[in-house]
Enzyme design. Structure first.
Site, mmCIF file in Angstrom:
data_model
loop_
_atom_site.group_PDB
_atom_site.id
_atom_site.type_symbol
_atom_site.label_atom_id
_atom_site.label_comp_id
_atom_site.label_asym_id
_atom_site.label_seq_id
_atom_site.Cartn_x
_atom_site.Cartn_y
_atom_site.Cartn_z
ATOM 1 N N ASP A 1 4.654 48.220 -73.614
ATOM 2 C CA ASP A 1 5.224 49.459 -73.400
ATOM 3 C C ASP A 1 6.969 49.224 -73.682
ATOM 4 O O ASP A 1 7.452 50.066 -73.942
ATOM 5 C CB ASP A 1 4.798 49.979 -71.853
ATOM 6 C CG ASP A 1 3.636 50.420 -71.803
ATOM 7 O OD1 ASP A 1 3.043 51.528 -72.450
ATOM 8 O OD2 ASP A 1 2.994 49.722 -70.990
ATOM 9 N N SER B 1 9.182 51.301 -76.114
ATOM 10 C CA SER B 1 10.619 52.082 -75.560
ATOM 11 C C SER B 1 11.699 51.459 -76.194
ATOM 12 O O SER B 1 12.481 52.337 -76.864
ATOM 13 C CB SER B 1 10.435 51.582 -74.167
ATOM 14 O OG SER B 1 11.637 52.625 -73.580
ATOM 15 N N GLU B 2 12.045 50.094 -76.558
ATOM 16 C CA GLU B 2 12.949 49.494 -77.283
ATOM 17 C C GLU B 2 13.061 50.261 -78.674
ATOM 18 O O GLU B 2 14.043 50.419 -79.194
ATOM 19 C CB GLU B 2 12.820 48.081 -77.519
ATOM 20 C CG GLU B 2 13.255 47.293 -75.974
ATOM 21 C CD GLU B 2 13.258 45.782 -76.255
ATOM 22 O OE1 GLU B 2 14.434 45.326 -76.775
ATOM 23 O OE2 GLU B 2 12.095 45.154 -76.459
ATOM 24 N N GLU C 1 12.029 48.564 -68.098
ATOM 25 C CA GLU C 1 13.432 47.985 -67.879
ATOM 26 C C GLU C 1 14.254 48.774 -66.463
ATOM 27 O O GLU C 1 14.254 50.024 -66.623
ATOM 28 C CB GLU C 1 14.298 48.400 -69.077
ATOM 29 C CG GLU C 1 14.120 47.487 -70.220
ATOM 30 C CD GLU C 1 14.174 46.228 -69.985
ATOM 31 O OE1 GLU C 1 15.064 45.612 -69.287
ATOM 32 O OE2 GLU C 1 13.276 45.178 -70.411
#
Length: 309
Positions: A66, A70-71, A280
């Site tokens: 995930d 997302s990055e 994060e």
């Protein structure tokens, strides 16, 4: 007609994945021009996506968990232009939890995942934009806070590698009796709530943290943000609920949760609040979360539960 040009951005932890290596070879034999780039440190995904856009790549594939998704999604969203002008996005799930892939019903096997990307037309999908003290961030799946966030942040990497999603449950069990409520004020269009909470889910997608379905009805193409707030409860009840939330037991959550569906939400807290943005952590006293409709195009299954049609 020129062959389709893909750029695979592979999490460095998965470079020894032989199934992916073989799948890449198979797709190349089918006529797809497919390059692979490996991330080793912060900023690599952003740089590789920038290169892909400059090179006119048709599809960028996130190969990882995930966090990798997302990055890559965030790096695409940082570029100017609408979704149609940017490369489409694909996902090969190689992470520990694979929460987005699980909720989207994406295949886990690399060859099946790459074949789906080749065969399915990319669909417009929303992203969450989070403005906080340290600048804007993007989130593809779920932003979470409270008990579940601490579990995700504290789960040992070695434990995750050995036990997979079970590691989150073990970490959650170890935190029972240490659930500290957080006080905050939430406001959005026709929605307002203030008080102490122990868990928070802000969903573009549905689940995070190894199977916590905090936003079980969220859609990624409706232009709306799903909000789930679990208020503070008495000690023993809170501990029991914490176990059930980590275990994905929706019935317990439904009994106590405050829910809303809004295009944007503001959160103000007197104390620093940590949100987990697809893995994060970001800490601030003031967040503004906006659902940006159709920010990207993504290759998804025909019967994807996250699409409203």
């Amino acid at each position: 007609m020129a062959p389709s040009h893909w750029r695979v951005i592979l999490n460095g932890k998965s470079t020894d994945n032989m199934d992916l290596r073989e799948a890449v070879g198979t797709l190349r034999k089918r006529g797809i021009q497919l390059d692979v780039r490996v991330t080793w440190e912060d900023g690599d995904a952003e740089r590789y996506v920038g290169e892909a856009v400059a090179d006119g790549v048709h599809t960028v594939v996130a190969a990882g968990g995930d966090g990798t998704l997302s990055e890559v999604a965030a790096a695409l969203a940082h570029h100017e232009g609408d979704a149609a002008s940017l490369p489409s996005l694909g996902l090969v799930p190689l992470g520990t939890a694979n929460d987005f892939a699980t909720a989207a019903n994406l295949p886990i096997a690399p060859l099946e995942a790459l074949t789906l990307i080749a065969e399915r037309v990319a669909q417009p999908v929303d992203l969450l934009r989070i403005d906080a003290d340290h600048g804007p961030h993007w989130c593809a799946n779920v932003a979470s806070g409270g008990f579940g966030t601490q579990v995700t942040v504290e789960t040992d990497e070695g434990l995750k590698k050995m036990l997979g999603g079970l590691a989150y449950l073990i970490t959650g069990m170890s935190r029972l009796g240490r659930i500290d409520p957080i006080s905050a004020r939430f406001s959005g269009p026709e929605f307002s709530w203030e008080g102490e909470f122990i868990a928070l889910g802000l969903g573009n997608g549905r689940q995070a943290g190894g199977g916590q379905a905090l936003c079980p009805e969220a859609l990624i193409d409706d232009g709306l943000l799903d909000v789930t707030i679990v208020p503070d409860l008495d000690g023993e009840v809170a501990a029991t609920l914490g176990t059930l939330v980590i275990g994905g037991k929706q019935a317990a959550l439904e009994r106590v949760a405050v829910r809303a569906r809004v295009p944007w939400l503001e959160i103000v807290s007197q104390q620093p609040l940590t949100l987990n943005l697809d893995g994060e952590p970001e800490t601030s006293r003031h967040f503004r979360i906006e659902c940006v409709p159709a920010r990207l195009r993504m290759h998804l299954p025909g019967e994807c539960p996250l699409l409203g049609g």
